[in-house]
Design a protein around this motif. Structure first.
Motif, PDB file in Angstrom:
ATOM      1  N   VAL A 116       6.288 -12.094   2.705  1.00  0.00           N
ATOM      2  CA  VAL A 116       5.703 -11.909   4.038  1.00  0.00           C
ATOM      3  C   VAL A 116       6.524 -10.933   4.872  1.00  0.00           C
ATOM      4  CG1 VAL A 116       5.231 -13.083   6.223  1.00  0.00           C
ATOM      5  CG2 VAL A 116       4.518 -14.126   4.094  1.00  0.00           C
ATOM      6  N   LEU A 117       7.829 -11.018   4.775  1.00  0.00           N
ATOM      7  CA  LEU A 117       8.675 -10.171   5.619  1.00  0.00           C
ATOM      8  C   LEU A 117       8.794  -8.744   5.103  1.00  0.00           C
ATOM      9  CD1 LEU A 117      11.533 -12.644   6.550  1.00  0.00           C
ATOM     10  CD2 LEU A 117       9.582 -11.935   7.935  1.00  0.00           C
ATOM     11  N   THR A 118       8.671  -8.529   3.805  1.00  0.00           N
ATOM     12  CA  THR A 118       8.825  -7.178   3.279  1.00  0.00           C
ATOM     13  C   THR A 118       7.502  -6.445   3.124  1.00  0.00           C
ATOM     14  OG1 THR A 118       8.782  -8.011   1.013  1.00  0.00           O
ATOM     15  CG2 THR A 118      10.946  -7.703   2.051  1.00  0.00           C
ATOM     16  N   LEU A 119       6.388  -7.127   3.255  1.00  0.00           N
ATOM     17  CA  LEU A 119       5.088  -6.475   3.101  1.00  0.00           C
ATOM     18  C   LEU A 119       4.857  -5.380   4.132  1.00  0.00           C
ATOM     19  CD1 LEU A 119       2.597  -6.589   1.316  1.00  0.00           C
ATOM     20  CD2 LEU A 119       1.576  -8.132   2.960  1.00  0.00           C
ATOM     21  N   PRO A 120       5.211  -5.556   5.407  1.00  0.00           N
ATOM     22  CA  PRO A 120       4.958  -4.471   6.354  1.00  0.00           C
ATOM     23  C   PRO A 120       5.845  -3.258   6.156  1.00  0.00           C
ATOM     24  CG  PRO A 120       5.712  -6.430   7.520  1.00  0.00           C
ATOM     25  CD  PRO A 120       5.677  -6.742   6.060  1.00  0.00           C
ATOM     26  N   LEU A 121       6.935  -3.383   5.450  1.00  0.00           N
ATOM     27  CA  LEU A 121       7.818  -2.238   5.260  1.00  0.00           C
ATOM     28  C   LEU A 121       7.126  -1.124   4.497  1.00  0.00           C
ATOM     29  CD1 LEU A 121      11.219  -3.925   4.407  1.00  0.00           C
ATOM     30  CD2 LEU A 121      10.514  -2.856   6.535  1.00  0.00           C
ATOM     31  N   GLY A 122       6.319  -1.470   3.529  1.00  0.00           N
ATOM     32  CA  GLY A 122       5.595  -0.454   2.787  1.00  0.00           C
ATOM     33  C   GLY A 122       4.637   0.313   3.680  1.00  0.00           C
ATOM     34  N   ALA A 123       3.955  -0.367   4.574  1.00  0.00           N
ATOM     35  CA  ALA A 123       3.027   0.294   5.486  1.00  0.00           C
ATOM     36  C   ALA A 123       3.785   1.213   6.449  1.00  0.00           C
ATOM     37  CB  ALA A 123       2.226  -0.745   6.261  1.00  0.00           C
ATOM     38  N   ARG A 124       4.941   0.767   6.914  1.00  0.00           N
ATOM     39  CA  ARG A 124       5.725   1.605   7.821  1.00  0.00           C
ATOM     40  C   ARG A 124       6.230   2.855   7.112  1.00  0.00           C
ATOM     41  NH1 ARG A 124       9.497  -2.910   9.929  1.00  0.00           N
ATOM     42  NH2 ARG A 124       7.956  -4.288  10.790  1.00  0.00           N
ATOM     43  N   ARG A 125       6.663   2.697   5.866  1.00  0.00           N
ATOM     44  CA  ARG A 125       7.155   3.854   5.111  1.00  0.00           C
ATOM     45  C   ARG A 125       6.042   4.858   4.873  1.00  0.00           C
ATOM     46  NH1 ARG A 125      10.178   0.299   0.816  1.00  0.00           N
ATOM     47  NH2 ARG A 125      11.953  -0.333   2.031  1.00  0.00           N
ATOM     48  N   ARG A 126       4.841   4.361   4.524  1.00  0.00           N
ATOM     49  CA  ARG A 126       3.720   5.261   4.298  1.00  0.00           C
ATOM     50  C   ARG A 126       3.342   5.985   5.577  1.00  0.00           C
ATOM     51  NH1 ARG A 126       1.944   0.993   1.001  1.00  0.00           N
ATOM     52  NH2 ARG A 126       0.740   0.129   2.711  1.00  0.00           N
ATOM     53  N   ALA A 127       3.348   5.272   6.704  1.00  0.00           N
ATOM     54  CA  ALA A 127       3.004   5.900   7.977  1.00  0.00           C
ATOM     55  C   ALA A 127       4.050   6.954   8.354  1.00  0.00           C
ATOM     56  CB  ALA A 127       2.896   4.846   9.074  1.00  0.00           C
ATOM     57  N   ARG A 128       5.309   6.637   8.125  1.00  0.00           N
ATOM     58  CA  ARG A 128       6.373   7.578   8.442  1.00  0.00           C
ATOM     59  C   ARG A 128       6.285   8.815   7.556  1.00  0.00           C
ATOM     60  NH1 ARG A 128      11.447   4.835   7.444  1.00  0.00           N
ATOM     61  NH2 ARG A 128      10.513   3.225   8.710  1.00  0.00           N
ATOM     62  N   ALA A 129       6.004   8.628   6.279  1.00  0.00           N
ATOM     63  CA  ALA A 129       5.874   9.754   5.358  1.00  0.00           C
ATOM     64  C   ALA A 129       4.645  10.595   5.712  1.00  0.00           C
ATOM     65  CB  ALA A 129       5.770   9.252   3.928  1.00  0.00           C
ATOM     66  N   HIS A 130       3.576   9.936   6.128  1.00  0.00           N
ATOM     67  CA  HIS A 130       2.364  10.662   6.498  1.00  0.00           C
ATOM     68  C   HIS A 130       2.608  11.513   7.745  1.00  0.00           C
ATOM     69  CE1 HIS A 130      -1.836  11.596   6.815  1.00  0.00           C
ATOM     70  NE2 HIS A 130      -1.867  11.137   8.054  1.00  0.00           N
ATOM     71  N   ARG A 131       3.344  10.950   8.707  1.00  0.00           N
ATOM     72  CA  ARG A 131       3.665  11.713   9.923  1.00  0.00           C
ATOM     73  C   ARG A 131       4.565  12.900   9.608  1.00  0.00           C
ATOM     74  NH1 ARG A 131       6.319   7.738  13.395  1.00  0.00           N
ATOM     75  NH2 ARG A 131       5.536   6.128  12.039  1.00  0.00           N
ATOM     76  N   ALA A 132       5.470  12.738   8.648  1.00  0.00           N
ATOM     77  CA  ALA A 132       6.388  13.821   8.306  1.00  0.00           C
ATOM     78  C   ALA A 132       5.657  14.960   7.596  1.00  0.00           C
ATOM     79  CB  ALA A 132       7.509  13.290   7.415  1.00  0.00           C
ATOM     80  N   GLN A 133       4.603  14.640   6.843  1.00  0.00           N
ATOM     81  CA  GLN A 133       3.869  15.660   6.115  1.00  0.00           C
ATOM     82  C   GLN A 133       2.816  16.334   6.981  1.00  0.00           C
ATOM     83  OE1 GLN A 133       2.275  13.610   2.775  1.00  0.00           O
ATOM     84  NE2 GLN A 133       4.222  13.530   1.681  1.00  0.00           N
TER      85      GLN A 133
END
Length: 84
Positions: A50-67
């Motif tokens: 439960v606690l680590t599931l949102p980390l993947g979404a945050r990483r994808r959003a951060r990578a998407h913003r960087a690209q």
């Protein structure tokens, strides 16, 4: 810390149930302390999910913003309009 949403709780609950069943079947635990230890381990695993599931979404959003190209940041030329 943000509250977990319904999907996170569902993944955590499913993890607890499946981990408990799998560990009980694999370990052949029959004593009370052994079963309690498996239950606690499954609960901790579900909490970890439960606690680590949102980390993947945050990483994808951060990578998407960087690209994504930086648009709309004072790139257009503003010309004052004539006053009536």
């Amino acid at each position: 810390m943000p509250r977990p949403n319904a999907a996170q709780l569902a993944y955590g609950a499913a993890t607890v149930v499946f981990a408990t069943v799998a560990l009980l079947l694999l370990s052949d635990a029959t004593t009370g302390p052994g079963i309690a230890l498996i239950g606690v381990a499954s609960l901790l695993l579900g909490l970890l999910v439960v606690l680590t599931l949102p980390l993947g979404a945050r990483r994808r959003a951060r990578a998407h913003r960087a690209q994504a190209p930086a648009t709309g940041r004072n790139e257009e030329i503003r010309v004052p309009a004539a006053r009536p």
